[in-house]
Design an enzyme around this catalytic site. Structure first.
Site, PDB file in Angstrom:
ATOM      1  NE  ARG A  96      29.693 -16.936  -7.717  1.00 25.55           N
ATOM      2  CZ  ARG A  96      28.830 -16.771  -6.718  1.00 25.55           C
ATOM      3  NH1 ARG A  96      28.023 -17.742  -6.393  1.00 25.55           N
ATOM      4  NH2 ARG A  96      28.762 -15.631  -6.061  1.00 25.55           N
ATOM      5  CB  THR A  97      36.140 -17.915  -9.406  1.00 26.45           C
ATOM      6  OG1 THR A  97      35.025 -17.469 -10.163  1.00 26.45           O
ATOM      7  CG2 THR A  97      37.240 -18.365 -10.354  1.00 26.45           C
ATOM      8  CE  LYS A 113      57.416  -5.954   3.044  1.00 25.50           C
ATOM      9  NZ  LYS A 113      58.304  -6.932   3.642  1.00 25.50           N
ATOM     10  NE  ARG A 158      37.894 -13.523 -10.264  1.00 23.06           N
ATOM     11  CZ  ARG A 158      36.592 -13.754 -10.149  1.00 23.06           C
ATOM     12  NH1 ARG A 158      35.866 -13.060  -9.298  1.00 23.06           N
ATOM     13  NH2 ARG A 158      36.004 -14.677 -10.873  1.00 23.06           N
ATOM     14  CG  HIS A 198      35.832 -15.570 -15.606  1.00 17.62           C
ATOM     15  ND1 HIS A 198      36.606 -16.600 -15.082  1.00 17.62           N
ATOM     16  CD2 HIS A 198      34.955 -15.224 -14.619  1.00 17.62           C
ATOM     17  CE1 HIS A 198      36.204 -16.842 -13.837  1.00 17.62           C
ATOM     18  NE2 HIS A 198      35.210 -16.024 -13.538  1.00 17.62           N
TER      19      HIS A 198
HETATM   20  N1   CP Z   1      31.210 -16.345 -11.551  1.00 14.14           N
HETATM   21  C1   CP Z   1      32.184 -15.788 -10.797  1.00 14.14           C
HETATM   22  O1   CP Z   1      33.261 -15.459 -11.295  1.00 14.14           O
HETATM   23  O2   CP Z   1      31.855 -15.663  -9.474  1.00 14.14           O
HETATM   24  P1   CP Z   1      32.796 -15.075  -8.338  1.00 14.14           P
HETATM   25  O3   CP Z   1      33.050 -13.627  -8.678  1.00 14.14           O
HETATM   26  O4   CP Z   1      32.019 -15.261  -7.040  1.00 14.14           O
HETATM   27  O5   CP Z   1      34.073 -15.846  -8.344  1.00 14.14           O
END
Ligand code: CP
Length: 364
Positions: free
Chosen positions: A90-91, A119, A140, A173
Site C-alpha cells: 500500500r505505501t 555490481k 523504503r 515511517h
Molecule cells: N502500512 C504499510 O506500510 O503497508 P505496506 O508495507 O504494504 O506498504
C-alpha cells in the site's frame, strides 16, 4: 542560513547525534514547508493541519474529471523514483497513485539484484544516480536512519532533490503517521478533532515503526492519552516513553489489551513483525495471540464512537467479522494514504496554494 549551508557545517556523525527535534528543522524549506520528509518530528501542528486540509481539497477536486485534469497538469514535467528495497503493497501503490494524480511520471527500483548494486555500487551512489534523473526520491529501506542520511548527503550536492522516507528500519515511517493523523482527524471531525482523545496501541510496539512515528505526531495535539498494550518483549521502546514524559503526556504501559478497549477512542492494532526476529519464532515466545486479537465480541466493548485502525497488512490482529462495522476504518485509512501523500508532494513542490485557489473557486 540556507539548508545547504547548515548541512555543510556538520558531519553526518555530528548531525546524527543531535536529538530528533533539533534535526527536524534541517529538512524544511525556508518557508517552513517540508523539503525532505524523513522524520515525523519535522511536522508541527500547523503543518499537520495544513496537510490534512490540502489532502481533503485534493480528494474533493479529484472527484470530477475536470478536477483530475487540473491536478494531473500541475507537475506533468516532473519524475519520481520509487526505490523500495523492502516489501510493500500500500505505501508503494499509494505513492505511485499520488504521483500520477499530480502528473508526476513515476519509475521504480524494487529489486536491487537487477540494479548496479549487484555490481558493487554503494547505496549512496545509487541515490546520487537517482538524483541525476529524477526530481523526487521516495524510498523504503531496512536500514535505520538511511533515508535521513541520504537527505543530508543530497542536500550538500549540486543536485539536491527531495527525499521522502517511506519506511526506514524499525525507527520511522513518517508518511504512515501522516495518514494515521488524517484518518483520526476525519474520524473525529464531529467530535472535537484529535485533542483530548485516547489512543490504544496494540501488538508489536517494539519494532513497529508506524507506532513510533504516530506516537511522536500525537505530541502535537492537546491532552491525547497514549496506551501501549503488548507482551513485555514486544513493548514500546523506552525512548518513546521518555519523550512522552518530557512532553508531559499521560500514558500507560500494560499487558492487558482487552481491559483497555473500553477506555479507547481509537484502537490501533499492529502485526507481529517477525521479519526482524534474530532467531526464528522468538517473537511468538510468551505471546498469547488471543490476548492481543480484536474480535467481533470486542466491538461490544468499544465505544459506539470509537474507531479501529491498522496500518496493514493484517495477519491475525483483527477478525474479519469486524470489517463491516462502521468503526473499522482501516480500509479508509489505507486510501487516506494516497490523499495525504499527494498533499505532501504538492506541498514540497510549493503547489499547495494553487490547489487551494482552485478548490475555493470550484469546489466550495
Ligand atoms: N502500512 C504499510 O506500510 O503497508 P505496506 O508495507 O504494504 O506498504
Amino acid at each position: 542560513m540556507t539548508q545547504r549551508r547548515m548541512m555543510e557545517e556538520l558531519s553526518w556523525e555530528d548531525f546524527n547525534k543531535l536529538p530528533l527535534e533539533e534535526r527536524a528543522p534541517y529538512f524544511l524549506q525556508s518557508s517552513g514547508r517540508p523539503y525532505h520528509c524523513v522524520i515525523a518530528q519535522q511536522f508541527d501542528r500547523e503543518a499537520l493541519d495544513k496537510l490534512c486540509d490540502l489532502a481533503t481539497r485534493i480528494r474533493k477536486i479529484a472527484k470530477s474529471k475536470i478536477g483530475m485534469d487540473f491536478l494531473s497538469n500541475l507537475m506533468r514535467n516532473k519524475r519520481a523514483m520509487l526505490y523500495f528495497t523492502q516489501p510493500s503493497t500500500r505505501t508503494f501503490l499509494s505513492f505511485f497513485s499520488a504521483c500520477q494524480i499530480l502528473g508526476f511520471s513515476p519509475a521504480e527500483v524494487r529489486d536491487p539484484s537487477i540494479s548496479s548494486e549487484m555490481k558493487g555500487e554503494t547505496k549512496e551512489d545509487t541515490i546520487r544516480t537517482f538524483s541525476s534523473f529524477f526530481d523526487l526520491i521516495i524510498m523504503r529501506t531496512p536500514a535505520q536512519g538511511f533515508a535521513e542520511q541520504m537527505a543530508w548527503m543530497l542536500s550538500k550536492t549540486d543536485r539536491p532533490v527531495p527525499i521522502i522516507n517511506a519506511g526506514s528500519g524499525k525507527d520511522q515511517h513518517p508518511t504512515q503517521a501522516l495518514l494515521d493523523i488524517y484518518t483520526l482527524e476525519r474520524s473525529f471531525e464531529h467530535r472535537g478533532g484529535i485533542d483530548g482523545k485516547t489512543v490504544l496501541f496494540c501488538g508489536d510496539l517494539a519494532r513497529g515503526r508506524t507506532v513510533r512515528s504516530l506516537s511522536g505526531l500525537l505530541l502535537q495535539y492537546k491532552n491525547v492519552k497514549q496506551i501501549f498494550a503488548a507482551p513485555d518483549h514486544l513493548q514500546i521502546g523506552q525512548d518513546i516513553l521518555d519523550r512522552l514524559t518530557a512532553n508531559g503526556v499521560e500514558f500507560k504501559v500494560t499487558n492487558d489489551f482487552k481491559g483497555q478497549i473500553k477506555n479507547a477512542d481509537a484502537v490501533y492494532m499492529t502485526r507481529i513483525q517477525d521479519e526482524w526476529d534474530t532467531n526464528p519464532g522468538e517473537s511468538s515466545k510468551g505471546y498469547k495471540h488471543e490476548d492481543y486479537y480484536f474480535t467481533g465480541d470486542d466491538l461490544k466493548i468499544l465505544s459506539p464512537k470509537g474507531i479501529i485502525m491498522h496500518p496493514l497488512p493484517r495477519r491475525l490482529e483483527i477478525s474479519t467479522d469486524c470489517d463491516d462495522d462502521p468503526r473499522a476504518v482501516y480500509w479508509r485509512q489505507e486510501r487516506n494514504g494516497m490523499w495525504i501523500r499527494a498533499a505532501l508532494i504538492a506541498t514540497i513542490f510549493c503547489r499547495d496554494q494553487e490547489i487551494t485557489n482552485y478548490y475555493m473557486l470550484n469546489n466550495r
